[in-house]
Write an enzyme that holds these catalytic residues in place. Structure first.
Site, PDB file in Angstrom:
ATOM      1  N   SER A 675    -108.126   4.483  -4.395  1.00 33.76           N
ATOM      2  CA  SER A 675    -107.406   3.518  -5.222  1.00 33.76           C
ATOM      3  C   SER A 675    -106.886   2.300  -4.472  1.00 33.76           C
ATOM      4  O   SER A 675    -106.287   1.411  -5.072  1.00 33.76           O
ATOM      5  CB  SER A 675    -106.235   4.213  -5.935  1.00 33.76           C
ATOM      6  OG  SER A 675    -105.314   4.711  -4.995  1.00 33.76           O
ATOM      7  N   LYS A 718     -97.156   5.914  -9.616  1.00 38.48           N
ATOM      8  CA  LYS A 718     -97.292   4.682  -8.829  1.00 38.48           C
ATOM      9  C   LYS A 718     -96.349   3.592  -9.345  1.00 38.48           C
ATOM     10  O   LYS A 718     -95.764   2.831  -8.571  1.00 38.48           O
ATOM     11  CB  LYS A 718     -98.736   4.209  -8.858  1.00 38.48           C
ATOM     12  CG  LYS A 718     -99.695   5.147  -8.124  1.00 38.48           C
ATOM     13  CD  LYS A 718    -101.140   4.706  -8.270  1.00 38.48           C
ATOM     14  CE  LYS A 718    -102.077   5.653  -7.521  1.00 38.48           C
ATOM     15  NZ  LYS A 718    -103.492   5.272  -7.666  1.00 38.48           N
TER      16      LYS A 718
END
Length: 789
Positions: A675, A718
């Site tokens: 990511s 996140k």
């Protein structure tokens, strides 16, 4: 045929045949008057059986038409008013009409003349011989018959008379005897007698067989009792009889008293009988006794009643845990279905989340809300299948597995059963415990779970299994497929503050002998502990540090010293020492070649600083303890930048003369995952073009060679990390737009989410050649993507 009028004497429970002599007891008034009337005349009376022997005053329709004309030989009056008469049957007759019914019956009788038939004919002789054999069998089998019958059969030649005499002496029922009496044909009558004799032989044979069996059983039981008494006496003399007898009696009593399924009860008593025959010093005796104790103490059918009050369950869950609405809703749904369907199977849930988010404690709350017992086993490091299924009894020291052990400890067959750390199961040459759990956690199989030690089926369908895990990836796929997975995200700082005020602070104050009247924790104090002393998605370390602070204050209280009733951030630093972590903050200024990425860990989300530098040379250099996947992401990002060099104003020879160095700080911490791709590409382009990266932007997304931004996981965690670091804008893949539904509203108020389909969109939003507004259209791709607040 001639007719005669004579008194009628109704008889019950007997049929009188011609040539039959027998005494009768006459008690009814009308019957006594009929006898007196006959004695006053020619002593002749007609005897006919009444159809219902319980009827005290039978009417004409309740008396059989065919009967026997008889002579009263003598009569004797009895003291109780009855009369005893001796009668002799003479011939058959049939009632043609009732001449009188009161005070006694007087009837018109038609005499029935029976045809004579010699017993010497072949057919009659064969029948007579067969009847004689059957009579001899009956006598041999013990039935009491007149010994004169066989003699009469030899002397009398008339078949009809022989049939009447035999029928009168073999104890036929009223209906059968009446049926024979009404037959006029001598040969047919003899066949009827033969038929009844054959049936009587069969009945007596079966009766004797039953009697013999009962006698044998009685003899065996008496023999066993006698031998047991002898053994008891011998053992008593040896000094070991009373103790074993008492033990066996106690085991038998306990097995009788408890409720067991039929199969279990049968096996238990079978093993108990084996134990009773063993010497107490035999090695297997202790094994069998322990096995029976396990059977007795295992809750095969014991269960607690569920509390079906949905509002009560919701209150309990809200009282014990903050947020976690998805799990609370799932438990209330289960209760609602159970209320409508009593045969519902227990759900099998799997809570996946970082340490300290409340997975195990949630299991306790669920048990309290349902009114069930709570049990927990830890599966971390379990490598032996026998720990789940148990050992076979052939092994020394064998015992049941953890499933049966825990159920015994709970004392009920429907507890809330927490399987902690299911993602940390091991496997070795002794077997794979995750394979053993497949049966336990499968609702289609666990109705007959067999532990190797017990070797008896136990129904686990009523158990509510709750597994906990930090990561779902390490759970074997077959096992994961059997569970309903619910993810528990980490808590925001604001959520942790609320949890601390509701649960952690009152709990720690109580454990340290104080209450909230003595000490006050304000939000600033809790926030300082959260940001400078913890790095976790849950609240475990936070609770530990609050407890440490309480202990420092308790020491002051116990020694009689003055103590602060209201804590300040400065006092917290005094009690807890220097801060362990710097605040997880964004860059203080917009910098060239440094981008902010977002990473997911098992402890929650984290921000990830990515630095890029260059020097003479060529190629790509990576540092920061990176995994293979992240290295590939960096290589892909560089290849993309090379491909798009002309668009970004980068000279072709730049990459031939410069080595690109990508560094991830905190080199001691392993890093991996795809990511960070767009963050690496952004940092490289920023460094080469000299355009600074906005300090307010963090990003997450996988990159492809063609420049597409691919979806990622853990967006909520996140976003939480970005919020903690003071980030204002989060860029994520457009494919993750659907995940906004799971983002709490308070996150959306403080962070602007932008979704990009291509890397060009990310570059336009992150690099400061353009101003980023709350609503902005990217122009770097063919499609325009709207920023979402």
């Amino acid at each position: 045929m001639s007719t005669t009028v004579m008194p009628l004497l109704p008889v019950r429970d007997i049929v009188v045949f011609p040539y039959m002599i027998l005494p009768l007891f006459v008690g009814r008034d009308n019957s006594i008057k009929a006898v007196e009337e006959a004695l006053a005349g020619n002593r002749i009376v007609f005897l006919s059986t009444q159809k219902d022997m319980l009827e005290e005053a039978p009417g004409p329709e309740q008396i059989y038409e065919v009967g026997t004309v008889a002579m009263i030989v003598r009569m004797k009056k009895l003291p109780d008013g009855r009369a005893k008469v001796l009668i002799q049957g003479m011939s058959k007759g049939k009632i043609k009409a009732f001449e009188q019914t009161d005070p006694f019956f007087k009837v018109q009788i038609e005499h029935i003349e029976e045809a004579e038939m010699d017993s010497g004919t072949p057919e009659a002789s064969a029948l007579m011989r067969s009847i004689r054999e059957q009579l001899e069998k009956i006598v041999a089998m013990g039935k009491l018959l007149s010994p004169d019958i066989l003699v009469v059969m030899d002397e009398i030649k008339d078949v009809s008379k022989i049939a009447d005499i035999i029928a009168a002496n073999i104890g036929l029922g009223v209906n059968d005897a009446q049926e024979i009496l009404e037959v006029s044909d001598p040969l047919k009558k003899l066949y009827k007698v033969h038929e009844h004799l054959t049936r009587e032989v069969e009945i007596i044979t079966i009766q004797n067989k039953i009697n013999n069996m009962a006698k044998d059983e009685m003899v065996r039981a008496q023999k066993e009792y006698f031998l047991k008494e002898q053994m008891k006496a011998i053992k008593s003399e040896l000094g070991d009889g009373d103790i074993k007898t008492d033990d066996m009696s106690d085991l038998r009593k306990r097995l009788t008293e408890i409720e067991l399924p039929e199969e279990i009860k049968k096996e238990a008593f079978k093993q108990l009988e084996r134990l009773e025959r063993m010497h107490p010093d035999a090695s297997e005796s202790a094994v069998l006794r322990t096995y029976l104790e396990w059977i007795i103490e295992t809750p095969w059918m014991a269960r607690t009643e569920d509390n079906m009050d949905l509002e009560h369950a919701k209150e309990i869950l809200d009282e014990d845990h903050y947020d976690l609405e998805e799990i609370k809703e799932r438990i209330v749904e289960h209760l609602a279905v159970a209320k409508l369907n009593k045969k519902i199977k227990g759900p099998i849930l799997c809570f996946v989340g970082a340490p300290g988010v409340g997975k195990t404690s949630l299991g306790k709350s669920i048990a309290r809300a349902l009114g069930r017992k709570f049990i927990r086993i830890s599966l971390g490091g379990v490598k032996d299948e026998a720990e789940i299924r148990g050992h076979r009894r052939t092994y020394v020291g064998a015992m049941p597995g953890k499933i049966i052990q825990s159920l015994k400890q709970a004392g009920t067959s429907n507890p809330v059963f927490v399987l902690d750390e299911i993602d940390k199961l091991g496997a070795d040459f002794k077997g794979d415990p995750s394979s053993a759990l497949l049966e336990v956690l499968d609702p289609e199989q666990n109705f007959s779970f067999r532990d190797h030690y017990m070797n008896l089926p136990f129904d686990l369908t009523n158990v509510m299994f709750i597994a906990t895990a930090n990561l779902s990836d390490t759970i074997p796929p077959a096992l994961r497929d059997r569970m309903e997975t619910i993810n528990l995200a980490g808590y925001t700082s604001e959520e942790k503050i609320k949890i601390a005020h509701r649960h952690l602070i009152p709990k720690q104050l109580k454990e340290n002998g104080m209450d909230d009247k003595d000490i006050k924790f304000n939000d600033k104090v809790i926030m300082k502990i959260i940001t400078e002393y913890t790095r976790e998605a849950g609240v475990r370390t936070l609770e530990r540090l609050i407890g440490k602070t309480c202990r420092k204050l308790a020491k002051l209280v116990a020694t009689g010293k003055e103590f602060p009733r209201k804590l300040t951030p400065q006092l917290v630093e005094k009690y807890l020492g220097c801060p362990l972590y710097l605040s997880e903050e964004k860059n203080k200024s917009d910098e060239i070649g440094i981008s902010t990425g977002l990473a997911w860990t098992q402890f929650g989300g984290e921000i990830l600083m990515i630095e890029v530098a260059s020097s003479k040379g060529s190629g790509l250099k990576l540092t920061g303890n990176l995994g293979d996947v992240m290295k590939e992401s960096a290589s892909t990002a560089l290849s993309y930048v090379k491909t798009m060099a002309q668009q970004y104003g980068i000279a072709d020879e730049y990459f031939q003369n410069n080595e690109i160095h990508v560094h991830f700080p905190s080199g001691a911490v392993p890093k991996d995952g795809p990511s960070a791709g767009i963050a690496i590409a952004t940092a490289i382009i920023s460094h080469i073009t000299g355009r600074p990266v906005s300090k307010d932007v963090a990003m997450t997304g996988e990159i492809s060679l063609s420049g597409k931004v691919l979806p990622i996981g853990g967006l909520k965690e996140k976003a939480l990390a970005a919020l903690r670091a003071g980030i204002k804008i989060v860029i994520a893949p457009d494919a993750n737009r659907k995940d906004l539904v799971n983002i709490p509203a308070e996150y959306k108020k403080k962070i602007k989410f932008m979704f990009a389909e291509r890397v060009e969109d990310v570059i336009d939003a992150a690099l400061l050649s353009k101003k980023v507004e709350s609503v902005e259209f990217f122009k770097g791709s063919k499609k325009q993507v709207k920023a979402v607040a």
